[in-house]
Design a protein around this motif. Structure first.
Motif, PDB file in Angstrom:
ATOM      1  N   ASP A 184       6.779 -18.694 -14.339  1.00 20.45           N
ATOM      2  CA  ASP A 184       6.218 -19.898 -13.875  1.00 20.45           C
ATOM      3  C   ASP A 184       5.316 -19.310 -15.338  1.00 20.45           C
ATOM      4  O   ASP A 184       4.575 -20.721 -15.150  1.00 20.45           O
ATOM      5  N   ARG A 185       4.436 -18.620 -16.215  1.00 23.13           N
ATOM      6  CA  ARG A 185       3.442 -18.565 -16.869  1.00 23.13           C
ATOM      7  C   ARG A 185       3.939 -17.820 -18.393  1.00 23.13           C
ATOM      8  O   ARG A 185       3.374 -17.310 -18.754  1.00 23.13           O
ATOM      9  N   PRO A 186       4.788 -19.105 -19.019  1.00 18.47           N
ATOM     10  CA  PRO A 186       5.597 -18.349 -19.921  1.00 18.47           C
ATOM     11  C   PRO A 186       3.876 -18.443 -21.272  1.00 18.47           C
ATOM     12  O   PRO A 186       3.789 -18.287 -22.492  1.00 18.47           O
ATOM     13  N   ASP A 187       2.924 -19.256 -20.942  1.00 14.33           N
ATOM     14  CA  ASP A 187       2.032 -20.131 -21.813  1.00 14.33           C
ATOM     15  C   ASP A 187       0.445 -18.622 -21.494  1.00 14.33           C
ATOM     16  O   ASP A 187      -0.260 -18.334 -22.315  1.00 14.33           O
ATOM     17  N   LEU A 188       1.819 -17.821 -20.591  1.00 12.18           N
ATOM     18  CA  LEU A 188       0.420 -16.302 -20.994  1.00 12.18           C
ATOM     19  C   LEU A 188       0.982 -15.347 -20.962  1.00 12.18           C
ATOM     20  O   LEU A 188       0.132 -14.041 -21.278  1.00 12.18           O
ATOM     21  N   SER A 219       1.151  -7.796 -22.629  1.00 14.53           N
ATOM     22  CA  SER A 219       1.836  -9.194 -22.103  1.00 14.53           C
ATOM     23  C   SER A 219       2.629  -9.491 -23.570  1.00 14.53           C
ATOM     24  O   SER A 219       3.120 -11.126 -23.265  1.00 14.53           O
ATOM     25  N   GLY A 220       1.925  -9.087 -23.991  1.00 15.58           N
ATOM     26  CA  GLY A 220       2.461  -9.343 -25.830  1.00 15.58           C
ATOM     27  C   GLY A 220       1.582  -9.995 -26.617  1.00 15.58           C
ATOM     28  O   GLY A 220       1.867 -10.331 -27.464  1.00 15.58           O
ATOM     29  N   VAL A 221       0.464 -10.520 -25.313  1.00 19.59           N
ATOM     30  CA  VAL A 221      -1.045 -10.779 -25.478  1.00 19.59           C
ATOM     31  C   VAL A 221      -2.254 -10.120 -25.225  1.00 19.59           C
ATOM     32  O   VAL A 221      -1.812  -9.275 -24.091  1.00 19.59           O
ATOM     33  N   ARG A 222      -2.997 -10.324 -26.056  1.00 16.98           N
ATOM     34  CA  ARG A 222      -3.945  -8.801 -25.373  1.00 16.98           C
ATOM     35  C   ARG A 222      -5.242 -10.128 -24.342  1.00 16.98           C
ATOM     36  O   ARG A 222      -5.722  -9.362 -23.509  1.00 16.98           O
ATOM     37  N   ARG A 223      -5.027 -11.711 -23.838  1.00 19.54           N
ATOM     38  CA  ARG A 223      -5.576 -12.099 -22.804  1.00 19.54           C
ATOM     39  C   ARG A 223      -5.064 -12.209 -21.424  1.00 19.54           C
ATOM     40  O   ARG A 223      -5.294 -12.834 -20.392  1.00 19.54           O
ATOM     41  N   ALA A 265       4.833 -10.356 -12.251  1.00 19.63           N
ATOM     42  CA  ALA A 265       3.648 -10.942 -11.865  1.00 19.63           C
ATOM     43  C   ALA A 265       3.027 -10.992 -13.691  1.00 19.63           C
ATOM     44  O   ALA A 265       3.002 -10.056 -14.254  1.00 19.63           O
ATOM     45  N   VAL A 266       1.720 -11.907 -13.731  1.00 16.56           N
ATOM     46  CA  VAL A 266       1.265 -11.440 -14.592  1.00 16.56           C
ATOM     47  C   VAL A 266       0.114 -11.921 -14.046  1.00 16.56           C
ATOM     48  O   VAL A 266      -0.332 -12.684 -13.350  1.00 16.56           O
ATOM     49  N   VAL A 267      -1.234 -11.502 -15.115  1.00 15.51           N
ATOM     50  CA  VAL A 267      -2.698 -12.004 -13.928  1.00 15.51           C
ATOM     51  C   VAL A 267      -3.759 -11.886 -15.625  1.00 15.51           C
ATOM     52  O   VAL A 267      -3.337 -11.398 -16.990  1.00 15.51           O
ATOM     53  N   ASP A 268      -4.296 -12.753 -16.021  1.00 17.35           N
ATOM     54  CA  ASP A 268      -5.138 -13.111 -16.709  1.00 17.35           C
ATOM     55  C   ASP A 268      -6.799 -12.630 -16.586  1.00 17.35           C
ATOM     56  O   ASP A 268      -6.609 -11.865 -15.981  1.00 17.35           O
ATOM     57  N   ILE A 269      -6.782 -11.423 -18.041  1.00 18.03           N
ATOM     58  CA  ILE A 269      -7.195 -10.969 -18.664  1.00 18.03           C
ATOM     59  C   ILE A 269      -8.406 -11.047 -19.840  1.00 18.03           C
ATOM     60  O   ILE A 269      -8.274 -11.723 -20.347  1.00 18.03           O
ATOM     61  N   ASP A 270     -10.054 -10.300 -19.202  1.00 21.77           N
ATOM     62  CA  ASP A 270     -10.655 -10.585 -20.822  1.00 21.77           C
ATOM     63  C   ASP A 270      -9.676  -9.874 -22.046  1.00 21.77           C
ATOM     64  O   ASP A 270      -9.653  -8.610 -21.712  1.00 21.77           O
ATOM     65  N   PRO A 271      -9.695 -10.604 -23.041  1.00 22.51           N
ATOM     66  CA  PRO A 271      -9.079 -10.142 -24.027  1.00 22.51           C
ATOM     67  C   PRO A 271      -9.861  -9.046 -24.550  1.00 22.51           C
ATOM     68  O   PRO A 271      -9.609  -8.178 -25.324  1.00 22.51           O
ATOM     69  N   ASP A 272     -10.987  -8.957 -24.324  1.00 19.12           N
ATOM     70  CA  ASP A 272     -12.253  -7.370 -24.755  1.00 19.12           C
ATOM     71  C   ASP A 272     -11.733  -6.288 -24.101  1.00 19.12           C
ATOM     72  O   ASP A 272     -12.326  -5.706 -24.203  1.00 19.12           O
ATOM     73  N   LEU A 273     -11.063  -6.882 -22.744  1.00 16.69           N
ATOM     74  CA  LEU A 273     -10.913  -5.573 -22.063  1.00 16.69           C
ATOM     75  C   LEU A 273      -9.509  -4.950 -21.663  1.00 16.69           C
ATOM     76  O   LEU A 273      -8.724  -4.503 -20.608  1.00 16.69           O
ATOM     77  N   MET A 302       4.063  -9.554 -31.268  1.00 15.86           N
ATOM     78  CA  MET A 302       3.382 -10.286 -30.568  1.00 15.86           C
ATOM     79  C   MET A 302       1.489  -9.333 -30.949  1.00 15.86           C
ATOM     80  O   MET A 302       1.861  -8.485 -32.178  1.00 15.86           O
ATOM     81  N   GLU A 303       0.512  -9.471 -30.428  1.00 11.25           N
ATOM     82  CA  GLU A 303      -0.924  -8.401 -30.581  1.00 11.25           C
ATOM     83  C   GLU A 303      -0.656  -7.453 -29.979  1.00 11.25           C
ATOM     84  O   GLU A 303      -0.364  -6.434 -30.161  1.00 11.25           O
ATOM     85  N   TYR A 304      -1.470  -6.669 -31.293  1.00  9.14           N
ATOM     86  CA  TYR A 304      -1.747  -5.491 -31.082  1.00  9.14           C
ATOM     87  C   TYR A 304      -2.577  -5.252 -29.893  1.00  9.14           C
ATOM     88  O   TYR A 304      -3.517  -5.834 -29.613  1.00  9.14           O
TER      89      TYR A 304
END
Length: 186
Positions: free
Chosen positions: A22-26, A158-162, A45-53, A126-128
């Motif tokens: 449901d969250r392809p934006d993440l 998730s393919g991105v750091r965030r 599931a997907v979870v939002d995290i601080d990209p610095d972490l 994807m992001e490193y």
């Protein structure tokens, strides 16, 4: 589950998860595309995290997640007779992929090494620090550390750091192209 219904996983109370489909934006675009067609995606599931972490040790400490529940994905390559062979190795975060012996033998190459960061990022889209075994290019082998299958939930990129994906460990064996490898992580 209703669209964007928030769920707190009992094993990781510091993370609030949402259904990944449901969250392809993440997630990175190739990850979203893979989740849209993979039957196992309904349990991810997907979870939002601080990209610095996003780096495993920092994330584990900040969100109180045991290293044994983390899955790191590294991309390895080698060549034989001019034929390049690429594999993504997913190992439990408290181990390192046995690249010099086991992976090298599985790829049947004289020398296996990590794909340079710029190339790994370009070829996976994807992001490193967020590269994941879900949504990798066709033809890449996916080698999965057998120890991950015993984890109720594995936290992977998730393919991105965030953000991160939360995947039942057993589902990693069902990824398209996955090969479960005993002792992959050392």
């Amino acid at each position: 589950m209703a669209h964007d219904e928030r769920v707190t996983l009992p094993s990781f109370p510091t993370l609030t998860s949402l259904p990944a489909v449901d969250r392809p934006d993440l997630v990175a675009p190739p990850v979203a595309a893979a989740l849209a067609t993979w039957p196992g995606a309904a349990d991810i599931a997907v979870v939002d995290i601080d990209p610095d972490l996003a780096d495993t040790a920092a994330m584990s400490e900040a969100y109180d997640i045991p290293m044994t529940a983390g899955g790191n994905c590294v991309v390895v390559s080698g060549a034989r007779a001019g034929d390049e062979r690429v594999a993504a190795c997913v190992v439990r975060a408290d181990t390192r992929a046995d690249v010099n012996t086991l992976v090298r033998k599985m790829l049947d190459v004289r020398k296996a090494s990590f794909l340079p960061m710029e190339r790994a990022v370009a070829e996976t889209a994807m992001e490193y620090g967020g590269i994941t075994p879900i949504g990798l290019p066709d033809g890449w082998r996916i080698l999965v550390h057998d120890a991950l299958l015993d984890e109720p939930v594995v936290v992977i990129g998730s393919g991105v750091r965030r953000s991160k994906l939360l995947v039942p460990g057993r589902l990693l064996a069902d990824l398209p192209g996955a090969e479960v490898v005993p002792g992959l992580g050392r």
